[in-house]
Write a protein that holds these residues in place. Structure first.
Motif, PDB file in Angstrom:
ATOM      1  N   VAL A 130       0.774  -1.251   0.101  1.00 46.50           N
ATOM      2  CA  VAL A 130      -0.067   0.068   0.165  1.00 46.50           C
ATOM      3  C   VAL A 130       0.929   1.226  -0.203  1.00 46.50           C
ATOM      4  N   LEU A 131       1.870   1.170   0.952  1.00 50.72           N
ATOM      5  CA  LEU A 131       2.862   2.473   1.213  1.00 50.72           C
ATOM      6  C   LEU A 131       3.722   2.670  -0.156  1.00 50.72           C
ATOM      7  N   VAL A 132       4.315   2.004  -0.457  1.00 51.58           N
ATOM      8  CA  VAL A 132       5.439   1.969  -1.511  1.00 51.58           C
ATOM      9  C   VAL A 132       4.927   1.675  -2.992  1.00 51.58           C
ATOM     10  N   GLY A 133       4.005   0.555  -2.898  1.00 53.47           N
ATOM     11  CA  GLY A 133       3.486   0.328  -4.288  1.00 53.47           C
ATOM     12  C   GLY A 133       2.679   1.140  -4.904  1.00 53.47           C
ATOM     13  N   VAL A 134       1.687   1.942  -4.109  1.00 51.71           N
ATOM     14  CA  VAL A 134       0.716   2.689  -4.657  1.00 51.71           C
ATOM     15  C   VAL A 134       1.485   4.174  -5.019  1.00 51.71           C
ATOM     16  N   ALA A 139       3.876   8.145  -8.656  1.00 50.68           N
ATOM     17  CA  ALA A 139       4.879   8.717  -8.858  1.00 50.68           C
ATOM     18  C   ALA A 139       5.159   8.589 -10.446  1.00 50.68           C
ATOM     19  N   PHE A 140       4.994   7.474 -10.888  1.00 51.55           N
ATOM     20  CA  PHE A 140       5.239   6.964 -12.283  1.00 51.55           C
ATOM     21  C   PHE A 140       4.602   7.709 -13.309  1.00 51.55           C
ATOM     22  N   VAL A 141       3.271   7.663 -12.958  1.00 54.81           N
ATOM     23  CA  VAL A 141       2.196   8.315 -14.019  1.00 54.81           C
ATOM     24  C   VAL A 141       2.179   9.675 -13.604  1.00 54.81           C
ATOM     25  N   LEU A 142       2.043  10.228 -12.681  1.00 51.75           N
ATOM     26  CA  LEU A 142       2.501  11.696 -12.718  1.00 51.75           C
ATOM     27  C   LEU A 142       3.732  12.245 -13.123  1.00 51.75           C
ATOM     28  N   GLY A 143       4.655  11.770 -12.726  1.00 52.66           N
ATOM     29  CA  GLY A 143       6.139  12.190 -13.217  1.00 52.66           C
ATOM     30  C   GLY A 143       5.910  12.003 -14.869  1.00 52.66           C
ATOM     31  N   THR A 144       5.673  11.061 -15.562  1.00 59.07           N
ATOM     32  CA  THR A 144       5.396  10.600 -16.889  1.00 59.07           C
ATOM     33  C   THR A 144       4.771  11.749 -17.573  1.00 59.07           C
ATOM     34  N   LEU A 145       3.355  12.059 -16.975  1.00 57.32           N
ATOM     35  CA  LEU A 145       2.459  13.100 -17.608  1.00 57.32           C
ATOM     36  C   LEU A 145       3.169  14.480 -17.582  1.00 57.32           C
ATOM     37  N   LEU A 146       3.960  14.780 -16.582  1.00 60.81           N
ATOM     38  CA  LEU A 146       4.357  15.977 -16.242  1.00 60.81           C
ATOM     39  C   LEU A 146       5.821  16.074 -17.465  1.00 60.81           C
ATOM     40  N   GLY A 147       6.586  15.040 -17.472  1.00 63.16           N
ATOM     41  CA  GLY A 147       7.304  14.841 -18.460  1.00 63.16           C
ATOM     42  C   GLY A 147       7.174  15.082 -20.065  1.00 63.16           C
ATOM     43  N   VAL A 148       6.059  14.544 -20.085  1.00 58.82           N
ATOM     44  CA  VAL A 148       5.408  14.761 -21.483  1.00 58.82           C
ATOM     45  C   VAL A 148       5.167  16.154 -21.620  1.00 58.82           C
ATOM     46  N   ALA A 222       4.922   8.059   2.665  1.00 59.12           N
ATOM     47  CA  ALA A 222       4.228   8.127   1.422  1.00 59.12           C
ATOM     48  C   ALA A 222       4.963   9.483   0.696  1.00 59.12           C
ATOM     49  N   LEU A 223       4.544  10.430   1.471  1.00 55.44           N
ATOM     50  CA  LEU A 223       4.943  11.746   1.045  1.00 55.44           C
ATOM     51  C   LEU A 223       6.793  11.718   0.642  1.00 55.44           C
ATOM     52  N   THR A 224       7.266  11.145   1.559  1.00 52.98           N
ATOM     53  CA  THR A 224       8.897  11.144   1.355  1.00 52.98           C
ATOM     54  C   THR A 224       9.017  10.440   0.022  1.00 52.98           C
ATOM     55  N   ILE A 225       8.688   9.340  -0.264  1.00 55.14           N
ATOM     56  CA  ILE A 225       8.807   8.590  -1.421  1.00 55.14           C
ATOM     57  C   ILE A 225       8.523   9.364  -2.626  1.00 55.14           C
ATOM     58  N   LEU A 226       7.267   9.805  -2.434  1.00 52.19           N
ATOM     59  CA  LEU A 226       6.771  10.698  -3.549  1.00 52.19           C
ATOM     60  C   LEU A 226       7.731  11.671  -4.090  1.00 52.19           C
ATOM     61  N   PRO A 275      11.712   3.640 -22.483  1.00 52.00           N
ATOM     62  CA  PRO A 275      12.772   3.536 -21.490  1.00 52.00           C
ATOM     63  C   PRO A 275      12.262   3.821 -20.085  1.00 52.00           C
ATOM     64  N   ASN A 276      11.321   4.729 -19.945  1.00 55.46           N
ATOM     65  CA  ASN A 276      10.768   4.707 -18.660  1.00 55.46           C
ATOM     66  C   ASN A 276       9.798   3.292 -18.089  1.00 55.46           C
ATOM     67  N   LEU A 277       9.287   2.716 -19.143  1.00 56.38           N
ATOM     68  CA  LEU A 277       8.631   1.323 -18.581  1.00 56.38           C
ATOM     69  C   LEU A 277       9.823   0.451 -18.233  1.00 56.38           C
ATOM     70  N   THR A 278      10.860   0.409 -18.542  1.00 57.84           N
ATOM     71  CA  THR A 278      11.832  -0.489 -18.314  1.00 57.84           C
ATOM     72  C   THR A 278      12.380  -0.177 -16.753  1.00 57.84           C
ATOM     73  N   SER A 279      12.543   1.106 -16.578  1.00 58.71           N
ATOM     74  CA  SER A 279      12.869   1.745 -15.098  1.00 58.71           C
ATOM     75  C   SER A 279      11.845   1.401 -13.989  1.00 58.71           C
ATOM     76  N   PHE A 280      10.469   1.619 -14.727  1.00 57.82           N
ATOM     77  CA  PHE A 280       9.268   1.178 -13.914  1.00 57.82           C
ATOM     78  C   PHE A 280       9.166  -0.163 -13.585  1.00 57.82           C
ATOM     79  N   GLY A 281       9.426  -1.085 -14.410  1.00 62.07           N
ATOM     80  CA  GLY A 281       9.551  -2.350 -13.983  1.00 62.07           C
ATOM     81  C   GLY A 281      10.393  -2.789 -12.822  1.00 62.07           C
ATOM     82  N   LEU A 282      11.662  -2.175 -13.034  1.00 65.02           N
ATOM     83  CA  LEU A 282      12.648  -2.382 -11.739  1.00 65.02           C
ATOM     84  C   LEU A 282      12.241  -1.708 -10.492  1.00 65.02           C
ATOM     85  N   ALA A 283      11.515  -0.634 -10.492  1.00 64.67           N
ATOM     86  CA  ALA A 283      10.959   0.171  -9.419  1.00 64.67           C
ATOM     87  C   ALA A 283       9.753  -0.639  -8.878  1.00 64.67           C
ATOM     88  N   LEU A 284       8.751  -1.057  -9.685  1.00 63.91           N
ATOM     89  CA  LEU A 284       7.845  -1.837  -9.220  1.00 63.91           C
ATOM     90  C   LEU A 284       8.314  -3.195  -8.574  1.00 63.91           C
TER      91      LEU A 284
END
Length: 350
Positions: A130-134, A139-148, A222-226, A275-284
């Protein structure tokens, strides 16, 4: 050049032909075979490493007891029976170990004796998921959209603001950000609790009151990780997106009068996100391991906190189970990302 552009553009679209379907099936089976082989190697390595180390869990427990005086043979035999000492030849031990992996029976933790390892992990895992996974997914979705957005609006304040904020936030390590939030929001302003996953008077149950209390306690971790992970997703997606925007197929799509939103999301972002998906796989996959430092700072009872206690107390059964679980989670996450990679970019299936 037009044919090359069309070929690159078509690579971003789903393959509908029978040949494409066969290639997709072959690609999936190939990745599945590689996953099974790697999983077997990881399980076998997890079996071999503890046996290559000197001593055993029973020896570590006996060493602690011997600090208070001599240990009798009866006590030694009782501890070996409780913690388990490998018996039989190496093949028999390996078969027994595989049966334990399949049945999720990793023995008893002598740090938290008499609790079993499976019970400890099943209790700590939901908190980490719940904490790290969510937070990792958010962070991935928000960061990807902001990067686009930053890449598409490069040179404007919509590019400068998230880029600078992401660079500044990612410069701080996990534990430093956690300590800052803990000091100010926990001790100075007393806005949030400083430790634990729920209040001392609450009991774990599926109710609105408990869920609210659990979210309240999880807010600072959660805020720390985000904060510390969001910048990396923004900068990574922005840089890849800017490189993709200069490709011929993007220019060709713009020249055909497609809407800017369609060009940005369907053409440029779809290829830039790979490339972000590859990093996301490792992070997930690393979610199961938890953020050890964050959970340690906030006293959050997740898998990371459990792993810290296992290593500190040389709890070999618990360490073996956690290491195996972390390895398997990384392999599963990368397998799913590989499959998704093939869906988004059919060229990888050739």
């Amino acid at each position: 050049m037009t044919s090359a552009i069309l070929e690159t553009t078509d690579a971003a679209a789903p393959v509908q032909s029978h040949g494409g379907g066969r290639r997709a099936l072959a690609y999936t089976l190939r990745k599945l075979g590689l996953f099974v082989l790697t999983l077997w190697a990881a399980i076998t390595l997890n079996f071999a490493l503890p046996r290559l180390m000197p001593g055993s869990p029973a020896d570590a427990a006996l060493a602690k007891l011997s600090q208070n005086g001599p240990v009798s043979e009866a006590t030694k035999a009782a501890i070996e029976a409780q913690l388990g000492v490998p018996s039989g030849n190496i093949v028999e031990q390996y078969v027994t170990y595989l049966h334990q992996v399949v049945t999720l029976d990793f023995g008893v933790s002598y740090t938290f004796y008499p609790q079993s390892v499976s019970e400890l992990v099943s209790t700590a895992l939901p908190y980490t998921l719940v904490l790290v996974g969510v937070v990792t997914i958010v962070a991935f979705v928000l960061g990807t959209l902001l990067g686009v957005l930053a890449a598409w609006k490069r040179g404007t304040w919509l590019d400068t603001l998230p880029t600078l904020a992401g660079s500044f936030a990612s410069a701080f390590p996990y534990f430093w950000t956690a300590l800052l939030l803990l000091f100010f929001a926990g001790y100075v302003w007393r806005l949030f609790p400083t430790s634990g996953a729920y209040g001392p008077t609450a009991s774990p149950q599926f109710s609105v009151e408990f869920l609210g209390d659990a979210l309240y306690h999880a807010f600072l971790p959660a805020l720390t990780i985000l904060i510390t992970s969001l910048g990396g997703w923004i900068l990574g997606m922005r840089n890849t997106m800017i490189s993709t925007l200069g490709d011929d197929y993007v220019t060709f799509a713009e020249a055909n009068g497609l809407k800017p939103r369609t060009v940005a999301l369907r053409y440029a972002a779809r290829n830039a996100i790979l490339p972000n998906l590859t990093s996301f796989g490792l992070a997930l996959g690393g979610v199961v391991g938890g953020s050890i430092l964050v959970e340690r700072v906030f006293g959050y009872p997740g898998v990371g906190y459990l792993l810290f206690n296992a290593v500190t107390n040389q709890d070999y059964p618990l360490m073996q189970a956690l290491f195996l679980m972390i390895t398997v989670s990384v392999l599963v996450a990368n397998f799913l990302v590989d499959i998704l990679y093939g869906v988004l970019d059919p060229r990888t299936r050739k």
